[in-house]
Design a protein around this motif. Sequence first.
Motif, PDB file in Angstrom:
ATOM      1  N   PRO A  51       5.688  48.634  21.637  1.00 54.97           N
ATOM      2  CA  PRO A  51       6.602  49.210  22.231  1.00 54.97           C
ATOM      3  C   PRO A  51       7.975  49.970  21.430  1.00 54.97           C
ATOM      4  O   PRO A  51       8.147  51.082  21.420  1.00 54.97           O
ATOM      5  N   LEU A  52       8.361  49.026  20.505  1.00 59.95           N
ATOM      6  CA  LEU A  52       9.619  49.706  19.469  1.00 59.95           C
ATOM      7  C   LEU A  52       8.999  50.782  18.568  1.00 59.95           C
ATOM      8  O   LEU A  52       9.969  51.870  18.379  1.00 59.95           O
ATOM      9  N   ILE A  53       7.673  50.890  18.270  1.00 64.80           N
ATOM     10  CA  ILE A  53       7.285  51.856  17.546  1.00 64.80           C
ATOM     11  C   ILE A  53       7.481  53.104  18.128  1.00 64.80           C
ATOM     12  O   ILE A  53       7.800  54.241  17.858  1.00 64.80           O
ATOM     13  N   GLY A  54       6.938  52.916  19.417  1.00 60.14           N
ATOM     14  CA  GLY A  54       7.081  54.262  20.192  1.00 60.14           C
ATOM     15  C   GLY A  54       8.484  55.088  20.452  1.00 60.14           C
ATOM     16  O   GLY A  54       8.728  56.032  20.466  1.00 60.14           O
ATOM     17  N   ILE A  55       9.713  53.861  20.871  1.00 62.58           N
ATOM     18  CA  ILE A  55      10.859  54.170  20.979  1.00 62.58           C
ATOM     19  C   ILE A  55      11.331  54.889  19.588  1.00 62.58           C
ATOM     20  O   ILE A  55      11.933  56.033  19.312  1.00 62.58           O
ATOM     21  N   ALA A  56      10.887  54.326  18.299  1.00 62.76           N
ATOM     22  CA  ALA A  56      11.604  54.757  17.032  1.00 62.76           C
ATOM     23  C   ALA A  56      10.928  56.055  16.805  1.00 62.76           C
ATOM     24  O   ALA A  56      11.604  56.906  16.201  1.00 62.76           O
ATOM     25  N   VAL A  92      -1.006  52.266  20.827  1.00 57.84           N
ATOM     26  CA  VAL A  92      -0.997  53.402  21.588  1.00 57.84           C
ATOM     27  C   VAL A  92       0.072  53.952  22.062  1.00 57.84           C
ATOM     28  O   VAL A  92       0.246  55.155  22.390  1.00 57.84           O
ATOM     29  N   ASN A  93       1.298  53.158  22.140  1.00 55.84           N
ATOM     30  CA  ASN A  93       2.659  53.528  22.569  1.00 55.84           C
ATOM     31  C   ASN A  93       3.158  54.654  21.720  1.00 55.84           C
ATOM     32  O   ASN A  93       3.805  55.424  22.139  1.00 55.84           O
ATOM     33  N   LEU A  94       2.656  54.592  20.536  1.00 53.97           N
ATOM     34  CA  LEU A  94       3.022  55.865  19.438  1.00 53.97           C
ATOM     35  C   LEU A  94       2.830  57.276  19.979  1.00 53.97           C
ATOM     36  O   LEU A  94       3.575  58.044  20.229  1.00 53.97           O
ATOM     37  N   ARG A  95       1.569  57.020  20.252  1.00 60.43           N
ATOM     38  CA  ARG A  95       0.795  58.323  20.482  1.00 60.43           C
ATOM     39  C   ARG A  95       1.597  58.779  21.868  1.00 60.43           C
ATOM     40  O   ARG A  95       1.723  59.813  22.190  1.00 60.43           O
ATOM     41  N   ALA A 123      -1.033  45.739  21.188  1.00 56.97           N
ATOM     42  CA  ALA A 123      -1.052  46.893  20.425  1.00 56.97           C
ATOM     43  C   ALA A 123      -1.646  48.112  21.357  1.00 56.97           C
ATOM     44  O   ALA A 123      -1.111  49.090  21.119  1.00 56.97           O
ATOM     45  N   ARG A 124      -2.796  47.476  21.917  1.00 54.67           N
ATOM     46  CA  ARG A 124      -3.439  48.496  22.761  1.00 54.67           C
ATOM     47  C   ARG A 124      -4.147  47.807  23.577  1.00 54.67           C
ATOM     48  O   ARG A 124      -5.068  46.745  23.133  1.00 54.67           O
ATOM     49  N   GLU A 151       2.976  60.746  34.187  1.00 54.40           N
ATOM     50  CA  GLU A 151       3.745  60.741  33.038  1.00 54.40           C
ATOM     51  C   GLU A 151       3.649  59.685  31.976  1.00 54.40           C
ATOM     52  O   GLU A 151       4.126  59.663  30.973  1.00 54.40           O
ATOM     53  N   LEU A 152       2.684  58.572  32.495  1.00 56.86           N
ATOM     54  CA  LEU A 152       2.501  57.829  31.535  1.00 56.86           C
ATOM     55  C   LEU A 152       0.889  58.090  30.939  1.00 56.86           C
ATOM     56  O   LEU A 152       0.394  57.140  29.866  1.00 56.86           O
ATOM     57  N   ALA A 153       0.278  58.942  31.391  1.00 56.94           N
ATOM     58  CA  ALA A 153      -1.062  59.137  30.685  1.00 56.94           C
ATOM     59  C   ALA A 153      -0.977  59.596  29.214  1.00 56.94           C
ATOM     60  O   ALA A 153      -0.258  60.483  28.969  1.00 56.94           O
ATOM     61  N   VAL A 154      -1.953  59.023  28.642  1.00 57.33           N
ATOM     62  CA  VAL A 154      -1.922  59.326  27.124  1.00 57.33           C
ATOM     63  C   VAL A 154      -3.313  60.451  26.864  1.00 57.33           C
ATOM     64  O   VAL A 154      -4.019  60.541  27.983  1.00 57.33           O
ATOM     65  N   ARG A 155      -2.822  61.440  26.174  1.00 56.90           N
ATOM     66  CA  ARG A 155      -3.696  62.644  26.161  1.00 56.90           C
ATOM     67  C   ARG A 155      -5.016  62.225  25.746  1.00 56.90           C
ATOM     68  O   ARG A 155      -5.411  61.262  24.889  1.00 56.90           O
TER      69      ARG A 155
END
Lengths: 346, 346
Positions: A51-56, A91-94, A234-235, A342-346
């Motif tokens: 999660p923090l990777i996504g925020i960062a 996957v939060n990064l993407r 992580a995913r 809004e939460l769907a990943v491409r």
Amino acid sequence: MTLPRPIQWTGTGAVRLLDQTALPDDERYLDITTVAAMREAIASLRVRGAPLIGIAAAIGVTLAPAGGAGSTLENVRAACDELDAARPTAVNLRWALDRMRRCAEVAAAGDEPMAPALRAEAQAIWDDDRAMCDRIGEAGAGLIADGDVVLTHCNAGALATGGIGTALAPVYLTHRRGRRVTVVVDETRPLLQGSRLTAWELGRAGIPYTVIADGMAAARLRLGDVRCVLVGAARIATNGDVANKIGTYGLALAARAHGVPFYVAAPRSTVDFAAADGGAIPIEQRAAGEVRGFRGAVSTPAGAEVWNPAFDVTPAELVTGYLTDAGLLAARELGRLAPLPELAVR
Amino acid sequence: MTLPRPIQWTGTGAVRLLDQTALPDDERYLDITTVAAMREAIASLRVRGAPLIGIAAAIGVTLAPAGGAGSTLENVRAACDELDAARPTAVNLRWALDRMRRCAEVAAAGDEPMAPALRAEAQAIWDDDRAMCDRIGEAGAGLIADGDVVLTHCNAGALATGGIGTALAPVYLTHRRGRRVTVVVDETRPLLQGSRLTAWELGRAGIPYTVIADGMAAARLRLGDVRCVLVGAARIATNGDVANKIGTYGLALAARAHGVPFYVAAPRSTVDFAAADGGAIPIEQRAAGEVRGFRGAVSTPAGAEVWNPAFDVTPAELVTGYLTDAGLLAARELGRLAPLPELAVR
């Protein structure tokens, strides 16, 4: 209860990161001012935790140059591509970068000022994560009775998120409500996120813990006093297979052997709706040096061949339940998290 | 094929030990001249491995003073008691010291010269172990086909015995016969006997290996290319339960989950005929510092609570077979090793 702040706005256009590679002996902060520096910080695990990777990464996008060599929108897209490649498994990064890309496109199409829009979107991603951590904590707090012992792997705490953590969220809520809880912490080789990070943040929060080497977990579970295992992710594939820090799978097998419930705690941003099962999740292979030693202490002969996958996949059948921001779910219920556009990943 | 010599007579009344705590970066030898120094070397793991501990203790007894403060027999008994307390789990230690005690008593009763009798008995214990290693290798070599990959934990090789090892004996025989074999080596936290010692001795012997962190073993077994798991033992109960280096039990669970055969290799001196099952085996708890870091590299917050059992118990039902000097045995056949009187433990 004092929780660390792994990421902060500085107010001067920079982003302040707690350098997690220096913990537990050195609490060092880095001011990040460029996309490249943020990419480096993510790739080298100065900032880590799905999660923090996504925020960062989202905050990293706000550091993209306005205009200059390209249009601001082009620069934002380039920043997203650069950050997207920093690590492959979380996957939060993407997901976070997709939100930032869309935000930039909407701002560009509407001729709105780009910088405040990006900053607001990054803050929204962070706020969403903080709120999801709280809900994960509520989903799991009922699993822990006064005096219980839980076991965790790696770090899925405040240092891995924008809030009170994922796997540790139920622990923090339990503690905040005055119930006693002790955490057995796998040290989590090779990078020791358990002994370095989880132990550090639990200690700051005043929660008792016991560090074990990863190979001790099965013997520890056999003692019979561990109420449940709590780990992050992580995913997560839509069938419930979970990619998480290497060692999670063996821990899940040991938990199953002893009838100890095994819970995966993660916000819905961790679910990859494009992955039908764990086989679709790319597993990051990291540098040999991480296994060959630790902080200059050599533990293998020079040039030793090593294998260093950062993650493994735990099959859904070993997971008792998923602690999510939508409550405690079974694997078959993960799919109902999908419809939120809004939460769907491409 | 070059194998290390972890213990040697010096010819000047001392015993030369390869200090295994300094490997893999420093090949340092220590000349031991007193019983106290040998006890320290065993307790601090400068010399380790269940069979080698037995040999080292037996040779340590030859360093007992002749006469002086007490009679030579009294001094030998005191030396045995001192060495016996160095480590609690490896039964070979007790077994070897019992042989030395009886040898001293027979010499004293027959008014024979004590020193040569003790030296001959220690050499016999060593020679027996070397021969048992060869037979263990023969018992297991048929399990490994050309090109196979095997997985091992800790070090049960030449550095752990007076010969070609126990778990690694089949590997060495396979290699000597010109067949290719690759070894996946668990690093074996906390003291890293896999990455430091097994990798070092395999590298010297020209056998390819891959080091993994302990938490990677389950993911590695899932790949499907590991033919079998080979481990040693610190003590085997008569029902087949095995005390071995911490992490062995979790590895056995992972092997079972993937249908990978799991073999325990040990000389009959490792069987404790007084232990009906694993519950009767004392498990050594070691110092917190071993888990808190490695060679000065800190990995936990200061004063972190840790749990550090040196061994765990793998139940017999997870063991495919026992590679012994009497061949490949099933758990129910271990009892037939018992009748040999010179090998019975008190």
